[in-house]
Design an enzyme around this catalytic site. Structure first.
Site, PDB file in Angstrom:
ATOM      1  N   ASP A   1       0.859  -1.179   0.000  1.00  0.00           N
ATOM      2  CA  ASP A   1       0.000   0.000   0.000  1.00  0.00           C
ATOM      3  C   ASP A   1       0.899   1.234   0.000  1.00  0.00           C
ATOM      4  OD1 ASP A   1      -1.639   2.136   0.427  1.00  0.00           O
ATOM      5  OD2 ASP A   1      -2.695   1.282   2.171  1.00  0.00           O
TER       6      ASP A   1
ATOM      7  N   ASP B   1      -6.114   5.663   4.446  1.00  0.00           N
ATOM      8  CA  ASP B   1      -4.680   5.754   4.722  1.00  0.00           C
ATOM      9  C   ASP B   1      -4.280   5.242   6.108  1.00  0.00           C
ATOM     10  OD1 ASP B   1      -4.881   6.965   2.279  1.00  0.00           O
ATOM     11  OD2 ASP B   1      -3.575   8.644   2.770  1.00  0.00           O
TER      12      ASP B   1
ATOM     13  N   HIS C   1      -5.243  11.733  13.847  1.00  0.00           N
ATOM     14  CA  HIS C   1      -6.247  11.609  12.774  1.00  0.00           C
ATOM     15  C   HIS C   1      -7.427  10.730  13.165  1.00  0.00           C
ATOM     16  CE1 HIS C   1      -3.680  13.731  10.070  1.00  0.00           C
ATOM     17  NE2 HIS C   1      -2.730  12.818  10.119  1.00  0.00           N
TER      18      HIS C   1
ATOM     19  N   ASP D   1       2.552  18.739  13.943  1.00  0.00           N
ATOM     20  CA  ASP D   1       2.617  17.765  12.849  1.00  0.00           C
ATOM     21  C   ASP D   1       2.181  18.464  11.551  1.00  0.00           C
ATOM     22  OD1 ASP D   1       2.379  14.434  12.489  1.00  0.00           O
ATOM     23  OD2 ASP D   1       1.164  15.588  11.066  1.00  0.00           O
TER      24      ASP D   1
ATOM     25  N   HIS E   1       0.301  17.385   9.209  1.00  0.00           N
ATOM     26  CA  HIS E   1      -1.071  17.071   8.791  1.00  0.00           C
ATOM     27  C   HIS E   1      -2.066  17.668   9.785  1.00  0.00           C
ATOM     28  CE1 HIS E   1       1.430  13.730   7.124  1.00  0.00           C
ATOM     29  NE2 HIS E   1       0.670  13.930   6.057  1.00  0.00           N
TER      30      HIS E   1
ATOM     31  N   ASP F   1       6.950  15.422  10.769  1.00  0.00           N
ATOM     32  CA  ASP F   1       6.863  15.470   9.309  1.00  0.00           C
ATOM     33  C   ASP F   1       6.805  16.923   8.834  1.00  0.00           C
ATOM     34  OD1 ASP F   1       4.374  15.758  10.480  1.00  0.00           O
ATOM     35  OD2 ASP F   1       3.505  13.983   9.528  1.00  0.00           O
TER      36      ASP F   1
ATOM     37  N   TYR G   1       8.541  10.986   8.935  1.00  0.00           N
ATOM     38  CA  TYR G   1       8.793   9.826   8.075  1.00  0.00           C
ATOM     39  C   TYR G   1      10.159   9.818   7.418  1.00  0.00           C
ATOM     40  CZ  TYR G   1       3.959   9.748   9.230  1.00  0.00           C
ATOM     41  OH  TYR G   1       2.805   9.759   9.970  1.00  0.00           O
TER      42      TYR G   1
END
Ligand code: Q9C
Ligand code: ZN
Length: 695
Positions: free
Chosen positions: A22, A94, A137, A174, A176, A267, A307
């Site tokens: 994935d 995700d 998330h 972060d 996101h 990230d 990451y």
């Protein structure tokens, strides 16, 4: 006084991984945790922390945020076949499941709760939990973006419930948007959620309309959700620091949290394949430092994303080393925010001006109105993307950056120069001038600064100061504190010595209306910021900045706004090698505001701050020393609105200085014209004709 930094980590959380192909999930690997932990061990930081064991979050803990149906569903995953897991995964976006992820998700949430317990019971001052899976998330009834349970949201609810914490600040750095956290607290005024995130006008995952700046919270919670959308990649240290100084910190100080939780995703650092931002790992030292005087220092950082394994490990080390109290590194060349960042900053400040008195003066959005703007920009973006997409992706992979310099704390943290009979505060070193001070320098001190050449006490004080400044320059001493008979003379002595003999720039922060000769600032080697309740007679210049607070220091709000919105950004851009903090007698703010100021200034110049106090102010020695030693300042309480006079004079000053000091800007080009109208009401019709979109 609570001390110590907790580190929470358990290898068990490395024991799950993606079991199928994935592309969206392949970056979320067990090594994220091992490299972060190994870097902390190798650098000796792990040993300096208090190691706290993880625990599993209980069902009751998880149900603070998640639904029973969702918990029951996740509970079944350890027993699923590979095919079942794949299919279960498909209902979410995700994210992937593994037979051991439920166990790890319980440990990750439990780690956050252990951290809250350790900080709230006073076992430690602050701490970090290295966890997998991340949390921000995940939603009440859904996994998302590698997240299973919302670790930080659970921690916030837990802190409220178990410790009666009234206000929690969640800072999500972060890259996101933690939409799960937003949904959880949208209508809750007791939790202030701040998130910056790559957005690109809704083109970037999770591509939600509600991640934009105009989602400010709902009902009672209106104003308590702050989204800063980044509409371009490549944001740098300046962009992050700017948003802290002009948005997050003023609001956070007004909010006055009892606890700070950080969704600490890295990230947002350079090299990350998801974020594609350009902030150095060092910047996290500053972001952390800037939050450490809130909530009496009670700060819990919980790992989210990150990451690029190199960038991640470096950023984690910067964060933990700062939590441990080591001085932050010199900020990298902060050249000011980019246009897109200013645009975002302006939009967020405008959207929140009705909720926060510190933002009242932020200019309204100019026409064309917000939504038109969004669509228009998104279209422009589209064209750009199709033009140079291939190029951009390649450069993202090739990013290289220098390894952060090793931060070596000086052997002496705080040295004090005190008259006989004043006790040396605990933890400080009583400083005696070494005999090896150059006789030439001593003679010059006599000539320049002593009225009475035989005044051996005065000479000894000045020699000590000069010797101390040299030790700070050599990084043998971090900070200093002196109680002197005449602060003005001592200030001039240090400034002259530093400006002539040392390589470093000096930032002089002067409280009170004593005279500061402006000639010291002419070559830019000295920058003076003077707080006073009188209008200054000095010539205004780029390097002499008089901050006039009419109400004196009685108005703590005005003072702290000036510190956050003027002094800090200026200091960060100036990047001094030494900060000289001078308190004239009988002036200056209350003790806690003074300690906040001192604590915040330690983020500059690698913590090289020298404080000068007038001899009569002996009672200030203890609290000042405590701040220089890195103790968190007491909270200021929920701040009322600053007085309109103070706000207006600060805005005028910012307006005058923003051409010289880019970090003082709060609006992008596109708004300057409209913001000016709002501020000065004095544009000529000829100028009006030139304004885009208004005619
Ligand atoms: N290009 C956290 O950082 N999208 N989650 C991946 C791959 C999902 C990030 C797309 C990113 C989730 C905690
Ligand atoms: Zn992330």
């Amino acid at each position: 006084m609570r001390t110590g930094t907790a580190l929470i980590y358990d290898e068990e959380m490395t024991k799950y991984k993606l079991l199928w192909v994935d592309p969206a999930c392949k970056i979320e690997v067990p090594e994220r945790l091992t490299v972060s932990h190994e870097a902390l061990v190798r650098s000796g930081l792990a040993d300096r922390c208090v190691s706290i064991p993880v625990r599993e979050a209980t069902e009751a803990d998880i149900l603070l945020v998640h639904s029973e149906e969702y918990l029951e569903a996740v509970k079944k995953t350890p027993h699923m076949t590979l095919e079942d897991l794949k299919e279960f995964t498909l209902q979410y976006g995700d994210v992937y499941f593994h037979p051991n992820i439920y166990r790890c998700a319980k440990l990750a949430a439990g780690a956050a709760l252990q951290l809250v317990d350790s900080v709230m019971t006073g076992k430690v001052r602050n701490g970090m939990a290295l966890v997998r899976p991340p949390g921000h998330h995940s939603m009440r009834s859904a996994a998302s973006g590698f997240c299973v349970f919302n670790n930080v949201a659970i921690a916030a609810q837990y802190a409220k419930q178990k410790y009666g914490v009234k206000r929690v600040l969640i800072v999500d750095w972060d890259i996101h948007h933690g939409q799960g956290v937003q949904y959880c607290f949208e209508d809750d005024p007791s939790v202030l959620y701040f998130s910056w995130h790559r957005y690109e006008h809704q083109k970037f995952w999770p591509q939600l309309r509600e991640s934009d700046f105009d989602s400010v919270g709902k009902e009672k919670g209106a104003g308590f959700n702050i989204n800063v959308p980044w509409n371009k990649v490549g944001m740098q240290d300046s962009d992050y620091v700017s948003v802290f100084c002009h948005l997050l910190l003023p609001v956070a100080y007004e909010f006055c949290p009892d606890l700070v939780l950080v969704c600490a995703g890295f990230d947002s650092a350079i090299g990350d394949p998801e974020g594609e931002m350009c902030a150095a790992p060092d910047v996290f030292a500053h972001l952390t430092h800037l939050l450490m005087n809130l909530a009496g220092g009670k700060l819990c950082a919980v790992l989210e994303g990150g990451y690029n394994l190199t960038s991640l490990a470096q950023s984690v080390c910067q964060t933990v080393q700062t939590l441990l109290g080591d001085p932050a590194p010199r900020p990298a060349d902060l050249a000011g925010p980019c246009k897109s960042a200013l645009e975002s900053l302006h939009c967020v400040r405008s959207a929140h001006r009705q909720y926060w008195s510190c933002l009242k003066h932020a200019a309204d959005l100019p026409s064309p109105d917000i939504s038109t703007k969004r669509v228009k920009l998104a279209e422009e973006e589209d064209e750009e993307v199709t033009l140079d997409k291939g190029e951009e992706e390649e450069s993202a992979e090739e990013k290289v950056w220098p390894e952060p310099l090793k931060r070596v704390p000086p052997p002496t943290r705080t040295a004090v120069v005190l008259p006989d009979g004043v006790a040396c505060p605990d933890g400080c070193k009583n400083f005696r001038p070494s005999e090896d001070l150059d006789p030439l320098i001593v003679n010059k001190l006599k000539e320049d600064f002593l009225k009475d050449a035989d005044d051996s006490d005065a000479l000894s004080t000045l020699s000590s100061l000069v010797a101390l400044v040299e030790k700070m320059e050599k990084n043998e001493v971090c900070s200093g504190l002196a109680l002197v008979r005449d602060v003005s003379v001592a200030m001039m002595c240090v400034v002259q010595h530093a400006a002539s003999a040392l390589r470093n720039r000096v930032l002089v922060v002067c409280l009170g209306d004593g005279k500061v000769p402006s000639h010291v600032t002419e070559d830019g080697k000295t920058c003076v910021v003077q707080f006073s309740d009188k209008e200054s007679e000095e010539q205004e210049s780029k390097y002499y900045i008089p901050v006039c607070l009419k109400k004196g220091y009685g108005d703590v709000s005005g003072f702290i706004q000036a510190v956050l919105g003027l002094l800090l950004p200026l200091g960060y851009e100036y990047d001094p090698g030494l900060v000289l903090l001078v308190r004239m007698s009988d002036s200056g703010p209350c003790e806690s505001a003074w300690q906040q100021l001192t604590g915040l200034l330690l983020g500059l110049a690698q913590g090289h701050t020298l404080v000068l106090l007038q001899e009569g102010e002996r009672t200030r020695v203890g609290p000042t020393a405590s701040s220089l030693l890195g103790d968190p300042a007491p909270s200021l309480g929920q701040l009322p609105a600053p007085t309109p006079e103070d706000v207006e004079s600060m805005e005028r000053l910012r307006h005058r200085l923003k051409a010289d000091w880019k970090l003082l800007q709060t609006t992008g080009d596109f708004t300057t014209a409209a913001a000016d109208i709002n501020l000065t009401h004095c544009l000529t019709s000829a100028q009006l004709l030139k304004l885009p979109g208004l005619y």
